[in-house]
Design an enzyme around this catalytic site. Structure first.
Site: not given
Ligand SMILES: NC(=O)c1ccc[n+]([C@@H]2O[C@H](COP(=O)([O-])OP(=O)(O)OC[C@H]3O[C@@H](n4cnc5c(N)ncnc54)[C@H](O)[C@@H]3O)[C@@H](O)[C@H]2O)c1
Length: 243
Positions: A151-152, A148, A135
């Site tokens: 962790s990132k 967060y 991130s």
């Molecule tokens: N959306 C953003 O703005 C953004 C920005 C930077 C990084 N990210 C990262 O992208 C990745 C995906 O996030 P997203 O935006 O698609 O969010 P999202 O909430 O749509 O998807 C996250 C998925 O992870 C699953 N999950 C959560 N805990 C879990 C566990 N213990 N075991 C297995 N699966 C689990 C959830 O059920 C969900 O389907 C994450 O690592 C997030 O930190 C997202």
């Protein structure tokens, strides 16, 4: 075979489609069983193109079971995308500060490690690649989000450390560090118009990423086109970090 954790989420679904369109078989791993089924129904007309495994990445035994099931069925893992993640507000004075901090570390950091350990034999067999989802909070401190951010930042460090450790075994490890992506994780920014406008104002391109734009970078890093890249954390943030 491409294994995508968090495969039922906004980014995970787009990443699954991108790998499928590039000719990979796809396995989605997610803790949310109902969303997994919906993801497969929405994204894959032919269910045989996509395996789903319900597993909690913070539990090592779940990751072993998921990886074994996929390797038994398909023989190899060409790409592991560690996308499972949680976002929670986490301020030092919160009553549940430690519990939330621990939860974020166990999913966002231990989850990456657990799946990597479980999949490494399958990856070594195919000389495959790992792509972690970091991130912009791997670089800067998000507001009110200690767990967060830590962790990132750890995901970026883990990416570099694993890249060094796994290179002799022929496994490349990189990460994508997205800015704000239009997924359920940031639904609060869509609901709160003022907060959404403020966030977009900080971004040079003045908009959030679509999940497809992040999926393209993930696919590139996993593919032979990135054969000389390992240990890189590639920022895809629309210019958020420029100012
Ligand atoms: N959306 C953003 O703005 C953004 C920005 C930077 C990084 N990210 C990262 O992208 C990745 C995906 O996030 P997203 O935006 O698609 O969010 P999202 O909430 O749509 O998807 C996250 C998925 O992870 C699953 N999950 C959560 N805990 C879990 C566990 N213990 N075991 C297995 N699966 C689990 C959830 O059920 C969900 O389907 C994450 O690592 C997030 O930190 C997202």
């Amino acid at each position: 075979m491409a294994v995508i954790t968090g495969g039922a989420g906004g980014n995970g679904r787009a990443i699954a489609r991108a790998f499928h369109d590039a000719g990979y078989r796809v396995a989605l791993v997610d803790v949310d069983k109902a969303s997994l089924d919906a993801a497969r129904r929405d994204a894959f007309r032919d269910r045989s193109e996509c395996t789903t495994v319900a597993a909690d990445v913070s539990i090592p035994a779940d990751c072993e079971r998921a990886a074994n099931q996929i390797v038994d069925a398909h023989g190899r893992i060409d790409a592991l995308v560690n996308g499972a993640g949680l976002y929670r507000l986490n301020r030092i004075d919160d009553a549940d500060f430690r519990a939330t901090y621990g939860l974020l570390m166990s999913v966002n950091v231990e989850g990456v490690l657990n799946m990597t350990l479980a999949a490494r034999a399958g990856l070594e067999r195919s000389q495959g690649a790992i792509v972690n989802i970091a991130s912009i909070e791997s670089t800067l401190a998000g507001s009110a989000s200690i767990g967060y951010t830590v962790s990132k930042t750890a995901v970026a460090g883990l990416t570099r450390a694993l890249a060094a450790d796994l290179a002799p075994r022929g496994i490349r490890v990189n990460a994508v560090a997205p800015g704000i992506v239009d997924t359920p994780m940031v639904a609060h920014l869509a609901e709160d118009e003022r907060a959404g406008r403020r966030a977009k104002a900080r971004i040079a391109l003045k908009r959030f990423a679509s999940p497809d734009e992040i999926a393209n970078v993930v696919l590139f890093l996993a593919s032979p086109a990135a054969s000389y890249m390992t240990g890189s954390v590639v920022v895809a943030d629309g210019g958020y970090l420029l100012s």
